[in-house]
Design an enzyme around this catalytic site. Sequence first.
Site, PDB file in Angstrom:
ATOM      1  N   SER A 152       0.854  -1.196   0.000  1.00  0.00           N
ATOM      2  CA  SER A 152       0.000   0.000   0.000  1.00  0.00           C
ATOM      3  C   SER A 152       0.887   1.241   0.000  1.00  0.00           C
ATOM      4  O   SER A 152       2.044   1.199   0.436  1.00  0.00           O
ATOM      5  CB  SER A 152      -0.858   0.003   1.265  1.00  0.00           C
ATOM      6  OG  SER A 152      -1.390   1.286   1.482  1.00  0.00           O
ATOM      7  N   TYR A 165      -1.779  -0.457  10.020  1.00  0.00           N
ATOM      8  CA  TYR A 165      -1.860  -0.850   8.613  1.00  0.00           C
ATOM      9  C   TYR A 165      -0.584  -0.441   7.862  1.00  0.00           C
ATOM     10  O   TYR A 165      -0.012  -1.243   7.115  1.00  0.00           O
ATOM     11  CB  TYR A 165      -3.096  -0.199   7.992  1.00  0.00           C
ATOM     12  CG  TYR A 165      -3.343  -0.540   6.550  1.00  0.00           C
ATOM     13  CD1 TYR A 165      -3.818  -1.799   6.188  1.00  0.00           C
ATOM     14  CD2 TYR A 165      -3.120   0.401   5.547  1.00  0.00           C
ATOM     15  CE1 TYR A 165      -4.057  -2.103   4.856  1.00  0.00           C
ATOM     16  CE2 TYR A 165      -3.376   0.100   4.219  1.00  0.00           C
ATOM     17  CZ  TYR A 165      -3.836  -1.151   3.880  1.00  0.00           C
ATOM     18  OH  TYR A 165      -4.071  -1.458   2.566  1.00  0.00           O
TER      19      TYR A 165
HETATM   20  P1  NAD Z   1     -11.532  -6.095   0.374  1.00  0.00           P
HETATM   21  O1  NAD Z   1     -11.890  -6.008   1.815  1.00  0.00           O
HETATM   22  O2  NAD Z   1     -12.552  -5.797  -0.633  1.00  0.00           O
HETATM   23  O3  NAD Z   1     -10.933  -7.526   0.064  1.00  0.00           O
HETATM   24  C1  NAD Z   1     -10.158  -8.232   0.958  1.00  0.00           C
HETATM   25  C2  NAD Z   1     -10.550  -9.687   0.840  1.00  0.00           C
HETATM   26  O4  NAD Z   1      -9.733 -10.436   1.716  1.00  0.00           O
HETATM   27  C3  NAD Z   1     -11.999  -9.957   1.229  1.00  0.00           C
HETATM   28  O5  NAD Z   1     -12.621 -10.675   0.193  1.00  0.00           O
HETATM   29  C4  NAD Z   1     -11.905 -10.813   2.478  1.00  0.00           C
HETATM   30  O6  NAD Z   1     -12.873 -11.857   2.496  1.00  0.00           O
HETATM   31  C5  NAD Z   1     -10.534 -11.414   2.327  1.00  0.00           C
HETATM   32  N1  NAD Z   1      -9.994 -11.744   3.635  1.00  0.00           N
HETATM   33  C6  NAD Z   1     -10.049 -11.010   4.764  1.00  0.00           C
HETATM   34  N2  NAD Z   1      -9.479 -11.676   5.770  1.00  0.00           N
HETATM   35  C7  NAD Z   1      -9.051 -12.852   5.256  1.00  0.00           C
HETATM   36  C8  NAD Z   1      -8.415 -13.972   5.791  1.00  0.00           C
HETATM   37  N3  NAD Z   1      -8.069 -14.033   7.084  1.00  0.00           N
HETATM   38  N4  NAD Z   1      -8.145 -15.011   4.988  1.00  0.00           N
HETATM   39  C9  NAD Z   1      -8.493 -14.981   3.679  1.00  0.00           C
HETATM   40  N5  NAD Z   1      -9.098 -13.956   3.101  1.00  0.00           N
HETATM   41  C10 NAD Z   1      -9.386 -12.904   3.891  1.00  0.00           C
HETATM   42  O7  NAD Z   1     -10.231  -5.174   0.212  1.00  0.00           O
HETATM   43  P2  NAD Z   1      -9.619  -4.489  -1.072  1.00  0.00           P
HETATM   44  O8  NAD Z   1      -9.879  -3.043  -0.941  1.00  0.00           O
HETATM   45  O9  NAD Z   1      -9.984  -5.193  -2.320  1.00  0.00           O
HETATM   46  O10 NAD Z   1      -8.077  -4.697  -0.780  1.00  0.00           O
HETATM   47  C11 NAD Z   1      -7.320  -5.796  -1.305  1.00  0.00           C
HETATM   48  C12 NAD Z   1      -5.866  -5.632  -0.904  1.00  0.00           C
HETATM   49  O11 NAD Z   1      -5.373  -4.372  -1.365  1.00  0.00           O
HETATM   50  C13 NAD Z   1      -5.662  -5.613   0.613  1.00  0.00           C
HETATM   51  O12 NAD Z   1      -4.437  -6.233   0.922  1.00  0.00           O
HETATM   52  C14 NAD Z   1      -5.577  -4.138   0.928  1.00  0.00           C
HETATM   53  O13 NAD Z   1      -4.894  -3.891   2.117  1.00  0.00           O
HETATM   54  C15 NAD Z   1      -4.828  -3.644  -0.296  1.00  0.00           C
HETATM   55  N6  NAD Z   1      -4.983  -2.218  -0.566  1.00  0.00           N
HETATM   56  C16 NAD Z   1      -6.221  -1.660  -0.696  1.00  0.00           C
HETATM   57  C17 NAD Z   1      -6.320  -0.307  -0.967  1.00  0.00           C
HETATM   58  C18 NAD Z   1      -7.662   0.337  -1.097  1.00  0.00           C
HETATM   59  O14 NAD Z   1      -7.718   1.570  -1.246  1.00  0.00           O
HETATM   60  N7  NAD Z   1      -8.740  -0.412  -1.086  1.00  0.00           N
HETATM   61  C19 NAD Z   1      -5.179   0.492  -1.101  1.00  0.00           C
HETATM   62  C20 NAD Z   1      -3.943  -0.115  -0.962  1.00  0.00           C
HETATM   63  C21 NAD Z   1      -3.850  -1.463  -0.702  1.00  0.00           C
END
Ligand code: NAD
Length: 272
Positions: A152, A165
Amino acid sequence: MENLFDLSGKTAVITGGTGVLCSQMAIKLAACGVKAAVLGLDEDQGQLIARQIRDQGGQAIGLVADVLDKESLNVARDIVLSEFGSIDILINGAGGNKKEASCSADLDFFSLPQEALEWVFNLNFLGTILSCQVFGQPMVDQKKGSIINISSMASLRPLTNVLAYGGAKAAINNFTSWLAVHLNHNYSKDIRVNAIAPGFFLTKQNEFLLVDEETGQMTERGKRILDHTPMARFGTPEDLLGAVLYLASEASSFVNGTVIPIDGGFSAYAGV
Ligand code: NAD
């Protein structure tokens, strides 16, 4: 050039493939001929995405697996290997943040609950390590593979308030370099480990920071982020796909141990 990005016949495991960003990665990879294993906690959602891929002519399975439960990852790995025969690409997308692990007007640094801090560190950092242990093993056996960790923007320079985070994602960057070197030194010169660092995407995990719950208007923080993003917008899930195809394929055959920002220029801009 086309061949450089050819991924047909490969198998990808996508943890968090049920989520907003990584479901799009699974769908895109499958459209490029990749057999996709969509992993997450929500069985229905995993099945839904896998079915969507199959309906579009691709190959996919949805599997329930918890990245913090190694046994469930082992079970998922065995199913993927028996269904698809190999694991060539691993995307470590399971991750997220929670309000109680960030400072706010209601919660100061000194009061952040240990349980919330551990939850965020474990899900993002430990979950990435355990997943690499389990799904990296077949790559070591076949002496080839590409691992893509999801870091991130919060990892590169600390963002105000977002304590656990940012720290967990910074640890992922460190681990990305570490594992790249470790696997090359000890197992194979053809396994690569890289990460992408998405900037600001308006999704469930961060909307509490960017959108006012009561008014639905963008918060001051949301506005400041856009002011500091030269491309002046939040990212969309599609913005990540090019980098994923690049890192998964031979197009990045000599790219190893890196973290690629995908942030509309946020990290390039000093603010003046
Ligand atoms: P999201 O919450 O939509 O998706 C995360 C997924 O991970 C969910 O489907 C959830 O079921 C699954 N999950 C959660 N805990 C889990 C576990 N213990 N075991 C297996 N699966 C599990 O999030 P997103 O926004 O799509 O983010 C995806 C990735 O990108 C994450 O690592 C997040 O930190 C990173 N990220 C997101 C952003 C943003 O702005 N959304 C920015 C930078 C990085």
